[in-house]
Design an enzyme around this catalytic site. Structure first.
Site, PDB file in Angstrom:
ATOM      1  CB  THR A 185       8.961 -38.111  34.794  1.00  0.00           C
ATOM      2  OG1 THR A 185       8.432 -38.906  35.851  1.00  0.00           O
ATOM      3  CG2 THR A 185       9.044 -36.664  35.237  1.00  0.00           C
ATOM      4  CE  LYS A 229      12.910 -37.600  32.916  1.00  0.00           C
ATOM      5  NZ  LYS A 229      12.300 -38.905  32.709  1.00  0.00           N
ATOM      6  CE  LYS A 270       7.696 -37.473  38.924  1.00  0.00           C
ATOM      7  NZ  LYS A 270       7.854 -38.481  39.932  1.00  0.00           N
TER       8      LYS A 270
HETATM    9  P1  NAD Z   1      14.403 -47.272  32.761  1.00  0.00           P
HETATM   10  O1  NAD Z   1      15.501 -46.625  32.000  1.00  0.00           O
HETATM   11  O2  NAD Z   1      14.705 -48.353  33.754  1.00  0.00           O
HETATM   12  O3  NAD Z   1      13.319 -47.869  31.735  1.00  0.00           O
HETATM   13  C1  NAD Z   1      12.974 -47.286  30.499  1.00  0.00           C
HETATM   14  C2  NAD Z   1      12.742 -48.434  29.521  1.00  0.00           C
HETATM   15  O4  NAD Z   1      12.273 -47.901  28.278  1.00  0.00           O
HETATM   16  C3  NAD Z   1      14.020 -49.224  29.205  1.00  0.00           C
HETATM   17  O5  NAD Z   1      13.815 -50.585  29.511  1.00  0.00           O
HETATM   18  C4  NAD Z   1      14.233 -48.975  27.716  1.00  0.00           C
HETATM   19  O6  NAD Z   1      14.812 -50.081  27.037  1.00  0.00           O
HETATM   20  C5  NAD Z   1      12.814 -48.715  27.260  1.00  0.00           C
HETATM   21  N1  NAD Z   1      12.734 -48.007  25.991  1.00  0.00           N
HETATM   22  C6  NAD Z   1      13.358 -46.876  25.605  1.00  0.00           C
HETATM   23  N2  NAD Z   1      12.994 -46.544  24.349  1.00  0.00           N
HETATM   24  C7  NAD Z   1      12.110 -47.491  23.936  1.00  0.00           C
HETATM   25  C8  NAD Z   1      11.387 -47.698  22.725  1.00  0.00           C
HETATM   26  N3  NAD Z   1      11.501 -46.876  21.706  1.00  0.00           N
HETATM   27  N4  NAD Z   1      10.570 -48.767  22.659  1.00  0.00           N
HETATM   28  C9  NAD Z   1      10.454 -49.634  23.691  1.00  0.00           C
HETATM   29  N5  NAD Z   1      11.117 -49.490  24.868  1.00  0.00           N
HETATM   30  C10 NAD Z   1      11.945 -48.429  24.970  1.00  0.00           C
HETATM   31  O7  NAD Z   1      13.615 -46.070  33.476  1.00  0.00           O
HETATM   32  P2  NAD Z   1      12.600 -46.178  34.723  1.00  0.00           P
HETATM   33  O8  NAD Z   1      13.345 -46.003  35.992  1.00  0.00           O
HETATM   34  O9  NAD Z   1      11.715 -47.358  34.511  1.00  0.00           O
HETATM   35  O10 NAD Z   1      11.767 -44.841  34.515  1.00  0.00           O
HETATM   36  C11 NAD Z   1      10.769 -44.709  33.502  1.00  0.00           C
HETATM   37  C12 NAD Z   1      10.124 -43.344  33.626  1.00  0.00           C
HETATM   38  O11 NAD Z   1       9.559 -43.213  34.923  1.00  0.00           O
HETATM   39  C13 NAD Z   1      11.111 -42.173  33.469  1.00  0.00           C
HETATM   40  O12 NAD Z   1      10.468 -41.156  32.755  1.00  0.00           O
HETATM   41  C14 NAD Z   1      11.404 -41.767  34.906  1.00  0.00           C
HETATM   42  O13 NAD Z   1      11.757 -40.405  35.019  1.00  0.00           O
HETATM   43  C15 NAD Z   1      10.067 -42.043  35.564  1.00  0.00           C
HETATM   44  N6  NAD Z   1      10.142 -42.310  37.021  1.00  0.00           N
HETATM   45  C16 NAD Z   1      11.106 -43.140  37.525  1.00  0.00           C
HETATM   46  C17 NAD Z   1      11.146 -43.366  38.893  1.00  0.00           C
HETATM   47  C18 NAD Z   1      12.191 -44.279  39.495  1.00  0.00           C
HETATM   48  O14 NAD Z   1      12.338 -44.288  40.732  1.00  0.00           O
HETATM   49  N7  NAD Z   1      12.927 -45.070  38.698  1.00  0.00           N
HETATM   50  C19 NAD Z   1      10.214 -42.766  39.744  1.00  0.00           C
HETATM   51  C20 NAD Z   1       9.221 -41.968  39.202  1.00  0.00           C
HETATM   52  C21 NAD Z   1       9.189 -41.738  37.822  1.00  0.00           C
END
Ligand code: NAD
Length: 295
Positions: free
Chosen positions: A93, A243, A168
């Site tokens: 997102t 966010k 979204k």
């Molecule tokens: P998270 O923080 O658990 O995972 C993000 C991952 O990206 C981490 O493991 C981090 O190490 C990795 N990362 C960051 N920079 C990197 C790079 N340069 N190279 C490789 N890996 C890298 O976050 P999440 O909960 O998995 O959410 C991911 C996305 O999905 C976000 O944008 C969030 O807003 C969206 N989202 C989350 C949810 C939820 O319920 N968690 C729901 C809908 C949307």
């Protein structure tokens, strides 16, 4: 079956990549965090030692990262290493502007691209029941759809570059506002001596009906599966709601749209977050609403 590179193996990306493995795809994964790489390996993915290494020879690349700056950073690194005519999908997102910049990067290198943010949370990611909201050209969407179907159950093409992100943040702005509205109604009902069940029974079949009430009710009891019955454990954490409401406000400012309730909802969630409640499910906002009484 396709060779798919998956970058960003966090709470969402980890289980999404695992579902692609389960569907029979060859998945090559990368994350900065060692524990996430180890989990992906245990789930059956191959592990690369860099993002650029993961995408070599891949038919499809999926990124699932925290925010726009991470997506642009990774896409700048991987898009030039991709095969021409291959496809890159971002399911994070992020802000609409960064999403459009990412599409432009892909177009410059002759790579197809789709922005495909999700709703459905970690439960949807694990169960492969996510909704994907997609932006991009028709051909790119057609190529992305069969891959997304292995991770979700509803795939919607919303329009051109950035349209998935636009859908979204508009949806989540409705969600943030409606959860506060439902919370205010319960808080007022409590003061008026109305039972939670009575208000639920009336509003859930009347004009007050909405998802925040009927699926995610912020008081315990009427909807046994809602986080209110589990001490407001997320679910969808309040910090993520801040966010998304902030992304909506940034987009509204940039586009010149008036969203006064979206702005107010952002402020209310920000003060909840600032009070140390960012890890609480967003329906816990009812506690904050109650605490405002008399102020
Ligand atoms: P998270 O923080 O658990 O995972 C993000 C991952 O990206 C981490 O493991 C981090 O190490 C990795 N990362 C960051 N920079 C990197 C790079 N340069 N190279 C490789 N890996 C890298 O976050 P999440 O909960 O998995 O959410 C991911 C996305 O999905 C976000 O944008 C969030 O807003 C969206 N989202 C989350 C949810 C939820 O319920 N968690 C729901 C809908 C949307």
């Amino acid at each position: 079956m396709a060779t798919i590179a998956f970058i960003g193996l966090g709470n969402m990306g980890g289980p999404m990549a695992a579902n692609l493995v389960k569907a029979g795809h060859k998945v090559v994964a990368f994350d900065l965090v060692e524990a996430s790489r180890a989990q992906a390996k245990a789930d059956g993915a191959g592990i690369a030692d860099s993002a650029a290494g993961a995408v070599k020879g891949a038919d499809v690349v999926v990124t699932m990262l925290p925010a726009g700056k991470h997506v642009l950073g990774v896409w700048n690194e991987v898009v030039p290493a991709m095969t021409k005519g291959a496809l890159i999908i971002d399911s994070s997102t992020i802000d609409v502007e960064s999403a459009r910049q990412a599409h432009a990067l892909a177009a410059k290198s002759g790579v197809l691209s789709v922005d495909a943010p999700v709703s459905g949370g970690t439960g949807g990611a694990k169960g492969a029941t996510l909704t994907f909201m997609c932006g991009g050209e028709e051909g790119a969407f057609a190529a992305a759809k069969p891959v997304l179907e292995k991770m979700g159950k509803k795939i919607v093409h919303c329009g051109g570059a950035g349209a998935g992100q636009a859908a979204k943040i508009c949806n989540n702005m409705i969600l943030g506002i409606s959860m506060i509205a439902v919370s205010e109604a319960f808080a007022l009902g409590e003061k008026l001596g109305l039972s939670h069940q009575a208000l639920f029974d009336v509003a859930s079949t009347s004009s007050g009906q909405c998802w925040s009430l009927t699926t995610y009710c912020p008081v315990p009891g009427p909807v046994p599966t809602s986080p209110a019955n589990n001490d407001y454990k997320p679910g969808f954490a309040s910090a993520l709601m801040v966010k998304d409401l902030t992304l909506a406000q940034d987009a509204a400012k940039a586009a010149g749209a008036a969203t006064p309730l979206g702005k107010h909802a952002q402020e209310i969630y920000q003060s909840f977050d600032a009070a140390g409640q960012g890890g609480v499910d967003f329906s816990g906002i009812i506690k904050h609403v109650r605490s405002l009484a008399g102020k």
